[in-house]
Design a protein around this motif. Structure first.
Motif, mmCIF file in Angstrom:
data_model
loop_
_atom_site.group_PDB
_atom_site.id
_atom_site.type_symbol
_atom_site.label_atom_id
_atom_site.label_comp_id
_atom_site.label_asym_id
_atom_site.label_seq_id
_atom_site.Cartn_x
_atom_site.Cartn_y
_atom_site.Cartn_z
ATOM 1 N N THR A 114 0.850 -1.183 0.000
ATOM 2 C CA THR A 114 0.000 0.000 0.000
ATOM 3 C C THR A 114 0.886 1.233 0.000
ATOM 4 O OG1 THR A 114 -1.866 1.081 1.120
ATOM 5 C CG2 THR A 114 -0.140 0.169 2.517
ATOM 6 N N SER A 115 0.333 2.364 -0.421
ATOM 7 C CA SER A 115 1.099 3.594 -0.461
ATOM 8 C C SER A 115 1.178 4.205 0.930
ATOM 9 C CB SER A 115 0.441 4.587 -1.427
ATOM 10 O OG SER A 115 1.179 5.792 -1.483
ATOM 11 N N VAL A 116 2.386 4.613 1.322
ATOM 12 C CA VAL A 116 2.599 5.212 2.640
ATOM 13 C C VAL A 116 3.493 6.434 2.503
ATOM 14 C CG1 VAL A 116 2.342 3.020 3.854
ATOM 15 C CG2 VAL A 116 4.610 3.764 3.137
ATOM 16 N N GLN A 117 3.409 7.312 3.490
ATOM 17 C CA GLN A 117 4.341 8.428 3.569
ATOM 18 C C GLN A 117 5.567 7.968 4.344
ATOM 19 O OE1 GLN A 117 2.360 12.167 4.948
ATOM 20 N NE2 GLN A 117 3.388 12.993 3.150
ATOM 21 N N VAL A 118 6.709 8.047 3.708
ATOM 22 C CA VAL A 118 7.941 7.538 4.289
ATOM 23 C C VAL A 118 8.752 8.698 4.848
ATOM 24 C CG1 VAL A 118 10.074 6.291 3.829
ATOM 25 C CG2 VAL A 118 7.964 5.593 2.694
ATOM 26 N N LYS A 119 9.052 8.597 6.138
ATOM 27 C CA LYS A 119 9.845 9.619 6.813
ATOM 28 C C LYS A 119 11.315 9.251 6.845
ATOM 29 C CE LYS A 119 9.822 12.147 11.232
ATOM 30 N NZ LYS A 119 9.168 12.253 12.563
ATOM 31 N N GLY A 120 11.591 7.940 6.731
ATOM 32 C CA GLY A 120 12.967 7.469 6.767
ATOM 33 C C GLY A 120 13.001 5.958 6.791
ATOM 34 N N PHE A 121 14.144 5.410 7.138
ATOM 35 C CA PHE A 121 14.257 3.966 7.250
ATOM 36 C C PHE A 121 15.299 3.624 8.308
ATOM 37 C CE2 PHE A 121 17.570 5.007 4.204
ATOM 38 C CZ PHE A 121 18.603 4.110 4.475
ATOM 39 N N ARG A 122 15.266 2.355 8.759
ATOM 40 C CA ARG A 122 16.220 1.825 9.732
ATOM 41 C C ARG A 122 16.838 0.576 9.134
ATOM 42 N NH1 ARG A 122 14.097 0.057 14.923
ATOM 43 N NH2 ARG A 122 15.964 0.930 15.899
ATOM 44 N N ILE A 123 18.112 0.367 9.461
ATOM 45 C CA ILE A 123 18.804 -0.806 8.940
ATOM 46 C C ILE A 123 19.664 -1.409 10.054
ATOM 47 C CG2 ILE A 123 20.751 0.538 8.050
ATOM 48 C CD1 ILE A 123 20.781 -1.422 5.641
ATOM 49 N N LEU A 124 19.662 -2.721 10.130
ATOM 50 C CA LEU A 124 20.435 -3.432 11.141
ATOM 51 C C LEU A 124 21.445 -4.326 10.448
ATOM 52 C CD1 LEU A 124 20.730 -4.146 14.217
ATOM 53 C CD2 LEU A 124 19.216 -6.083 13.758
ATOM 54 N N PRO A 125 22.742 -4.079 10.647
ATOM 55 C CA PRO A 125 23.757 -4.970 10.060
ATOM 56 C C PRO A 125 23.802 -6.295 10.816
ATOM 57 C CG PRO A 125 24.809 -3.257 11.358
ATOM 58 C CD PRO A 125 23.348 -2.943 11.356
ATOM 59 N N ARG A 126 24.449 -7.259 10.232
ATOM 60 C CA ARG A 126 24.584 -8.573 10.853
ATOM 61 C C ARG A 126 25.186 -8.453 12.252
ATOM 62 N NH1 ARG A 126 27.858 -11.601 6.574
ATOM 63 N NH2 ARG A 126 27.500 -13.355 7.998
ATOM 64 N N GLY A 127 24.817 -9.414 13.147
ATOM 65 C CA GLY A 127 25.258 -9.307 14.527
ATOM 66 C C GLY A 127 26.275 -10.343 14.939
ATOM 67 N N ASP A 128 26.766 -11.138 13.977
ATOM 68 C CA ASP A 128 27.768 -12.140 14.344
ATOM 69 C C ASP A 128 29.171 -11.518 14.265
ATOM 70 O OD1 ASP A 128 28.160 -11.923 11.618
ATOM 71 O OD2 ASP A 128 27.390 -13.902 11.137
ATOM 72 N N LYS A 129 30.171 -12.363 14.395
ATOM 73 C CA LYS A 129 31.543 -11.860 14.383
ATOM 74 C C LYS A 129 32.000 -11.435 12.988
ATOM 75 C CE LYS A 129 33.327 -14.514 18.314
ATOM 76 N NZ LYS A 129 34.326 -15.507 18.754
ATOM 77 N N LYS A 130 31.313 -11.885 11.986
ATOM 78 C CA LYS A 130 31.725 -11.586 10.623
ATOM 79 C C LYS A 130 31.386 -10.145 10.246
ATOM 80 C CE LYS A 130 30.983 -16.374 9.122
ATOM 81 N NZ LYS A 130 30.235 -17.272 8.219
ATOM 82 N N GLU A 131 32.192 -9.576 9.384
ATOM 83 C CA GLU A 131 31.951 -8.233 8.858
ATOM 84 C C GLU A 131 31.580 -8.270 7.379
ATOM 85 O OE1 GLU A 131 31.913 -5.632 10.739
ATOM 86 O OE2 GLU A 131 32.719 -6.554 12.566
ATOM 87 N N THR A 132 31.443 -9.480 6.837
ATOM 88 C CA THR A 132 31.181 -9.634 5.405
ATOM 89 C C THR A 132 29.910 -8.902 4.983
ATOM 90 O OG1 THR A 132 32.194 -11.819 5.459
ATOM 91 C CG2 THR A 132 30.832 -11.305 3.549
ATOM 92 N N GLY A 133 30.032 -8.035 3.992
ATOM 93 C CA GLY A 133 28.876 -7.419 3.361
ATOM 94 C C GLY A 133 28.249 -6.258 4.095
ATOM 95 N N VAL A 134 28.817 -5.819 5.216
ATOM 96 C CA VAL A 134 28.220 -4.718 5.976
ATOM 97 C C VAL A 134 28.258 -3.447 5.134
ATOM 98 C CG1 VAL A 134 28.363 -3.307 8.067
ATOM 99 C CG2 VAL A 134 28.822 -5.768 8.168
ATOM 100 N N VAL A 135 27.104 -2.838 4.917
ATOM 101 C CA VAL A 135 26.955 -1.746 3.946
ATOM 102 C C VAL A 135 27.573 -0.451 4.451
ATOM 103 C CG1 VAL A 135 25.269 -0.363 2.658
ATOM 104 C CG2 VAL A 135 24.819 -2.794 3.106
ATOM 105 N N LYS A 136 28.193 0.265 3.515
ATOM 106 C CA LYS A 136 28.692 1.608 3.820
ATOM 107 C C LYS A 136 27.858 2.643 3.050
ATOM 108 C CE LYS A 136 32.726 4.630 3.862
ATOM 109 N NZ LYS A 136 34.139 4.833 3.435
#
Length: 788
Positions: free
Chosen positions: A753-775
């Protein structure tokens, strides 16, 4: 007032010995010998001395009662000093007001077996438990109330019913608290409530209900995640965290330590593996990743509970489902745990045993590895020569003018058939069904016309021209009720309506005959069997003998979709799409001669035979690809304008991004331009949320992934829909190999459905690996679909 009485007793040596033996026996069985367990400064205290909890999660209904003690002994041999259990409200109160704590449901006996084997117990009574269990342990009959709300003070039915259940459970288990001479050292209040909400008044009420039920001496605790434990406070209740294999222990407890500098640390669910879902890859977690974080906890004297130590099997109708998106759980709850589904130690078991021998508390010792109670056996192919066609073995119909879900007809689990007459029409059309919960086969005058699978978001079937009208049958096969998140109000059958669309004409179909087919239907009713094979849904029956009794796995790879009963007991569900192609049969449910097996198949078998094998079989057979990208499909963002472009900071935890001004739209695209490590070609995201104008996350119940340029489905189910499944330990990760290995990586989601977007939240992986964590990223929102 009590009178003081002095009594002189003379006994010989034999009498004294007898009295000593009696007292020793009472201490062992829990009838005497009260102890204490409490939280101290940075540690738990057992009888005033520091104590590190090494717990193993076991679920008594997922283990045949005859095997309970064997599994407990295996956990002790692995190095555990405690067993952790859920109570399952819907198991003990399957009909409102009717309680059952006997036989397979005799949880008090299970806890006493734990004490008999020198171990403590942690009890988690809910009322909500999750556990990949139907409706998270909440009873189906709550759903008969059309406006039911759960896990809230605002619904009197839920609060009164849950209080009665907790009171009943307390009357049985409160005498087993450690302060009463039993072995229950802790009792949990609710379960992972921080994922659901932050209502402190509700959690306070549940805490008080638990105390009023008799758990007024034992240490209470709650469990949440490191990302949400601080959403509410609960005085007088200890706090613990849940996280998965390979987690960075310092990061998981960093914020917790800041807010609770003197609290004992405990990972109340350390996820040893993961559960399988229909149509998705078999989940595994490596030993090395798992054991490293466990050692980190032991080095820091952090208590833990292995979830699961032994998963077992969700027999019958008890397996649940996740949503969004709707993803039903398979009947096997093997969980890639240290003790496998059939009760055998795995590589993880021996790795844990080898590690924990170095971290025992004073006075503790590893238990001996017990012998298996029964061997795994092969069973020669059982051939089916009898079939009972479903349409010829229906119960008496119930009339209903409008469509209603099965709960409104007093049915909790199983299948349900809806029948009505279609109007005469010379024009073809479409049958639209809202909502199918969970799988529908449509028949016109007994002829199969089409099917709808809730997992695949469809709701229509093409209907041919019908000049004389016709009989419409809609057979609904259910899978598990959602056990997690806001979709937990998950009624089964057809939940809204059925509409016939013919060009400009729309007709809502009414005047239904409803046939209820509960789980136990083929066992409790005398079906009319004839020669197999049947063209259409049917029950198949066979009788087989054994030269030797043992556990086995039934190979269901030649069958379609349905359930299996052996000697009157339901083994659970099977489905050709996998990943599980076998069903575990406990030998304790078998006999040498005259074993009866009944199979309900609603989709059709390729081969009417079932063999027993000694190992589980895994395999995927899908109607459509797991991947959210069609062959050759390429996202075109050349004419799209980002709502925001930016960079995410390194490190864990949620990242909140606000737009300079709100944007209206139904579709969003997240484009990862690179990773924190500039040479890393991978993108990974644990969770994403879109922020609405009220500052709260927009509901993701109707979200659907339309495109993901890359997904890794080789080792685990790292598909793109993992970014909104509310499970932080499973992630979207792009493939390491393939047609598009480098950045940018893009994900497109239809929010429904259509919504008004104020922003977004993102959660990187929580394990010991750093693979693919977005910059660096670009985030797009628009009303119209993106171009491909």
């Amino acid at each position: 007032m009590k009178k003081s009485t002095n009594v002189s007793v003379s006994v010989g040596f034999s009498g004294i010995l007898a009295i000593c033996l009696l007292i020793g026996g009472l201490l062992k069985t829990g009838e005497a010998g009260a102890q204490t367990f409490a939280t101290g400064k940075n540690e738990f205290l057992l009888n005033g001395k520091p104590f590190v909890i090494r717990a193993a999660e076991l679920h008594y209904p997922r283990i045949p009662k005859a095997y309970w003690e064997h599994r407990i002994q295996l956990c002790k041999a692995m190095g555990m000093n405690t067993i952790c259990i859920y109570l399952f409200w819907n198991l003990h109160e399957q009909q409102e007001g009717v309680y059952d704590f006997t036989g397979q449901s005799d949880v008090a006996e299970f806890i006493k077996l734990v004490q008999k084997n020198g171990m403590y117990c942690i009890v988690r009574p809910g009322p909500y438990v999750c556990a990949e269990w139907d409706m998270g342990g909440l009873p189906w009959w709550l759903l008969r109330k059309k406006d039911i709300q759960v896990r809230t003070l605002s619904d009197s039915l839920f609060m009164q019913s849950s209080r009665r259940f907790i009171s009943k459970a307390g009357s049985i288990l409160a005498p087993l608290q450690i302060q009463n001479g039993g072995n229950i050292i802790m009792v949990q209040v609710e379960n992972e409530y921080g994922v659901w909400g932050n209502d402190e008044k509700y959690m306070t009420a549940i805490r008080d209900n638990i105390r009023a039920a008799g758990f007024d001496k034992v240490q209470l605790f709650r469990c949440d995640w490191s990302s949400n434990f601080d959403r509410y406070n609960l005085p007088g209740v200890a706090s613990t965290l849940n996280f998965g294999a390979g987690s960075d222990i310092e990061k998981q407890f960093q914020h917790f330590r800041q807010l609770n500098p003197e609290a004992p640390l405990m990972c109340s669910e350390y996820w040893t593996g993961w559960f399988d879902q229909w149509g998705r890859p078999h989940e595994t977690r490596g030993v090395n990743t798992f054991i490293g974080s466990l050692k980190d906890m032991m080095d820091r004297r952090i208590s833990f509970s292995l979830y699961m130590a032994h998963g077992g099997t969700s027999f019958g109708q008890w397996s649940g489902a996740n949503a969004p998106p709707y993803a039903p759980t398979v009947s096997s709850y093997d969980y890639d745990a240290p003790i496998d589904e059939s009760g055998h130690p795995t590589e993880k078991f021996y790795a844990i045993r080898e590690l924990l021998k170095n971290y025992l508390n004073e006075g503790e010792a590893l238990g001996e590895i017990p012998k298996e109670p029964i061997a795994l056996i092969e069973v020669p192919a059982i051939k089916f020569t009898q079939a009972a066609p479903l349409f010829q073995n229906l119960p008496k119909a119930v009339a209903s003018e409008a469509i209603q879900p099965m709960e409104m007809f007093g049915q909790g689990w199983g299948d349900i058939l809806y029948r009505t007459q279609l109007p005469a029409s010379a024009k073809a059309g479409k049958l639209q069904i809202t909502e199918v919960h969970d799988w529908a086969a449509v028949y016109i005058d007994g002829k199969f016309t089409g099917k709808i699978d809730r997992r695949l978001h469809g709701n229509t079937v093409n209907i041919p021209a019908l000049p004389k009208g016709a009989q419409l049958d809609i057979l609904i096969a259910t899978t598990g009720r959602v056990n997690y998140g806001r979709a937990i109000i998950d009624r089964k059958g057809i939940t809204e309506k059925v509409v016939l669309q013919q060009e400009e004409k729309t007709t809502e179909l009414r005047n239904w005959k409803v046939y209820n087919l509960p789980v136990e239907y083929p066992v409790k009713n005398k079906l009319k069997y004839s020669a197999a094979k049947v063209n259409g849904p049917a029950w198949y029956r066979a009788v087989f003998n054994l030269s030797k009794i043992g556990d086995t796995y039934l190979d269901m790879s030649h069958w379609g979709k349905g359930m299996v009963w052996v000697n009157g007991r339901s083994l659970g569900r099977f489905w050709r799409i996998g990943p599980t192609q076998t069903m575990f049969v406990p030998g304790t449910w078998l006999k040498k001669t005259g074993n009866e097996i009944i199979v309900l198949d609603v989709e059709g078998a390729k081969k009417l035979a079932i063999a027993g094998v000694t190992k589980p079989i895994y395999g995927i057979n899908l109607d459509e690809s797991l991947l959210h990208r069609k062959p050759g499909q390429q996202l075109d963002l050349s004419t799209a304008t980002p709502a925001i472009t930016g960079s995410l900071p390194a490190g864990g935890g949620w990242k909140d991004i606000l737009l300079s001004q709100p944007v209206q739209g139904r579709y969003f695209c997240f484009e990862a331009m690179n990773a924190q490590n500039p040479t890393d070609p991978i993108t990974s995201i644990a969770e994403m949320e879109v922020i609405g104008m009220d500052g709260k996350p927009v509901s993701a119940l109707n979200w659907r992934v339309l495109y993901a340029d890359s997904e890794d489905i080789t080792g685990a189910g790292n598909t793109a829909d993992k970014v909104f499944d509310m499970q932080e330990s499973v992630i979207w990760q792009t493939a390491r190999e393939g047609a598009k290995a480098g950045h940018p990586h893009a994900l497109v989601i239809d929010m429904g459905t259509s919504v008004q977007v104020k922003g977004f939240r993102i959660l990187p992986r929580g394990d010991k690996k750093e693979t693919g964590v977005v910059k660096d990223y670009r985030f797009y929102v628009q009303e119209k679909p993106f171009k491909y």
